[in-house]
Design an enzyme around this catalytic site. Structure first.
Site, mmCIF file in Angstrom:
data_model
loop_
_atom_site.group_PDB
_atom_site.id
_atom_site.type_symbol
_atom_site.label_atom_id
_atom_site.label_comp_id
_atom_site.label_asym_id
_atom_site.label_seq_id
_atom_site.Cartn_x
_atom_site.Cartn_y
_atom_site.Cartn_z
ATOM 1 C CB ALA A 169 -1.183 0.096 0.972
ATOM 2 C CB CYS A 170 0.161 4.759 -0.704
ATOM 3 S SG CYS A 170 0.488 6.541 -0.927
ATOM 4 N N PRO A 171 2.802 4.446 1.189
ATOM 5 C CG PRO A 171 4.597 4.954 2.396
ATOM 6 C CD PRO A 171 3.245 4.960 2.241
#
Lengths: 75, 374
Positions: free
Chosen positions: A13-15
């Site tokens: 997932a981000c980041p």
């Protein structure tokens, strides 16, 4: 497209996709291409924006069965 | 240690007009499109990917004496940036769940006590500007324009000891996915839709037409339907207890509904004019207007609610004061703001034609509601 290096960032997932891309690119030579695979939808916009912001060139971008693929050439 | 801040806490700061410094680490385009709005909030937008080498470069742009909240789309990047700030001695919190959670947060605000111990609540979806309603009376509840966060309404009714009997949508929504059908099914209540908006729906529903009257809690509270097309061809308003006008997406506090979200602006502009300038004109000035949206944070009253007397809106709302019909037509059909994100897919979801999963629903609803013109 000929990539010098491949980064599998699927499932992150981000980041993390951008963080890992940056790390991988740090160790590459100018003109070399990094191929990145992600599954995080946010990375579509973020990869392009990160490349633009750093001057690296996003040369190709595709999507296949929920996997986003990017080819970025180091500036 | 960095702290997380819940959407509820941020909402309280907005209602209390507190100060908050927001470091938004999303893309510039996402930030410009949609952000957390507060009257005394200040902002700095630096994408997280520009901070990967460190936050030292932006420290002089962050106030030392104020609370700092780092915000991103889903939380991950804001945790990273808040940790980086913490490491260099700058206190910072991150928004728990990011803008995704912010978009889903609902704040119930009591609007009024009704006859015989009844109550009227407004649910403020502050991140997206959506407003929904619950009428409670003698162990029964009715809901209007429910968002897809069905659990919130069901829990609320349960806490109040009420059974949900009726669930209404004033129109087929284009900016958010309705929770109406889900709630009605779970509670074995009736789901009401205006038939003119529901020609293509794939599920059974009760026909919400002009003049229909529904009572909540025996004979105590009366909800009367008033056909008021223009935002959609089926748009229907409600008069509750002869005191409150639930105006749906026809009339807002500082704006009016837009007629173009089903692709029929030219066809529906006459209806919109008729609803606002004739049908609403016949109603009492004393009615309290309760719309289905707010656009800007200034529309919130001090208690966080969104409401105004109809008479005041006739005096002050620009959209109700355009004498020239051609000028009115131009206002609502030309130079309109961009449409809500994924509005066509949202309409299809609300018709039951597509069944997106939760993650897809969240994705479709990203951004502000954009149902109005000013």
């Amino acid at each position: 497209m000929e990539a010098a290096k491949f980064l599998d960032a699927k499932g992150f997932a981000c980041p993390m996709p951008v963080v890992r891309t940056k790390k991988a690119m740090d160790g590459m030579a100018q003109g070399e291409v990094l191929e990145i695979h992600t599954t995080d939808k946010g990375s579509i916009k973020d990869m392009a924006a990160w490349a633009a912001s750093t001057g690296n060139e996003l040369v190709k971008q595709t999507e296949e069965d929920g996997v986003y693929k990017f080819w970025i050439e180091k500036a | 240690m960095i702290k997380s801040m819940a959407s509820k806490e941020v909402a309280q700061k907005i209602f209390n007009k507190e100060e908050l410094f927001i470091l938004d680490v999303r893309n510039e385009s996402d930030f410009i499109d949609w952000k957390i709005e507060g009257e005394n909030f200040s902002y700095l937008n630096i994408p997280y990917f520009d901070l990967l080498d460190g936050v030292e470069g932006i420290l002089d742009r962050i106030p030392k004496d104020r609370e700092v909240l780092v915000v991103c789309a889903k939380e991950g990047s804001s945790v990273m940036v808040a940790e980086m700030l913490d490491e260099v001695g700058q206190n910072a919190s991150y928004l728990s769940g990011g803008m995704k959670a912010w978009s889903e947060y609902l704040q119930p605000v009591k609007i009024a006590d009704l006859e015989d111990g009844g109550e009227l609540y407004q649910f403020v979806r502050i991140g997206k500007g959506c407003l929904s309603y619950m009428v409670l009376s003698k162990g029964e509840a009715a809901i209007v324009d429910a968002t897809r966060m069905a659990d919130v309404y069901m829990e609320f009714a349960k806490e109040k000891g009420a059974v949900i009997k009726h669930v209404f949508d004033t129109h087929l929504h284009a900016d958010h996915i309705s929770g109406g059908r889900k709630i009605a099914e779970a509670a074995s209540g009736s789901y009401w839709l205006p038939p003119k908006d529901a020609e293509e729906v794939t599920f059974p529903y009760e026909k919400l037409t002009d003049g229909i009257e529904v009572t909540v809690g025996g004979t105590s509270i009366m909800i009367q339907a008033l056909y008021s097309p223009g935002h959609t061809i089926g748009s229907t308003s409600f008069v509750i207890d002869s005191k409150y006008l639930l105006s749906g997406d026809i009339l807002f506090i500082d704006s009016i509904g837009r007629p173009d979200l089903a692709g029929k602006a030219q066809d529906w502009v006459t209806d919109l004019r008729e609803s606002l300038y004739k049908r609403y004109r016949k109603l009492s000035d004393e009615l309290v207007v309760l719309p289905a949206h707010f656009m800007i944070i200034e529309e919130l009253n001090d208690d966080g609610s969104v409401s105004e007397k109809l008479g005041t809106l006739f005096a002050e709302n620009h959209g109700l004061n355009i004498e020239n019909e051609e000028e009115f037509r131009r206002l609502v059909t030309e130079n309109l703001p961009p449409q809500p994100n994924a509005y066509q897919e949202i309409r299809e979801a609300n018709m039951g034609k597509i069944n997106p999963d939760l993650e897809q629903q969240r994705e479709m609803e990203i951004g502000p509601n954009r149902c109005a013109v000013r």
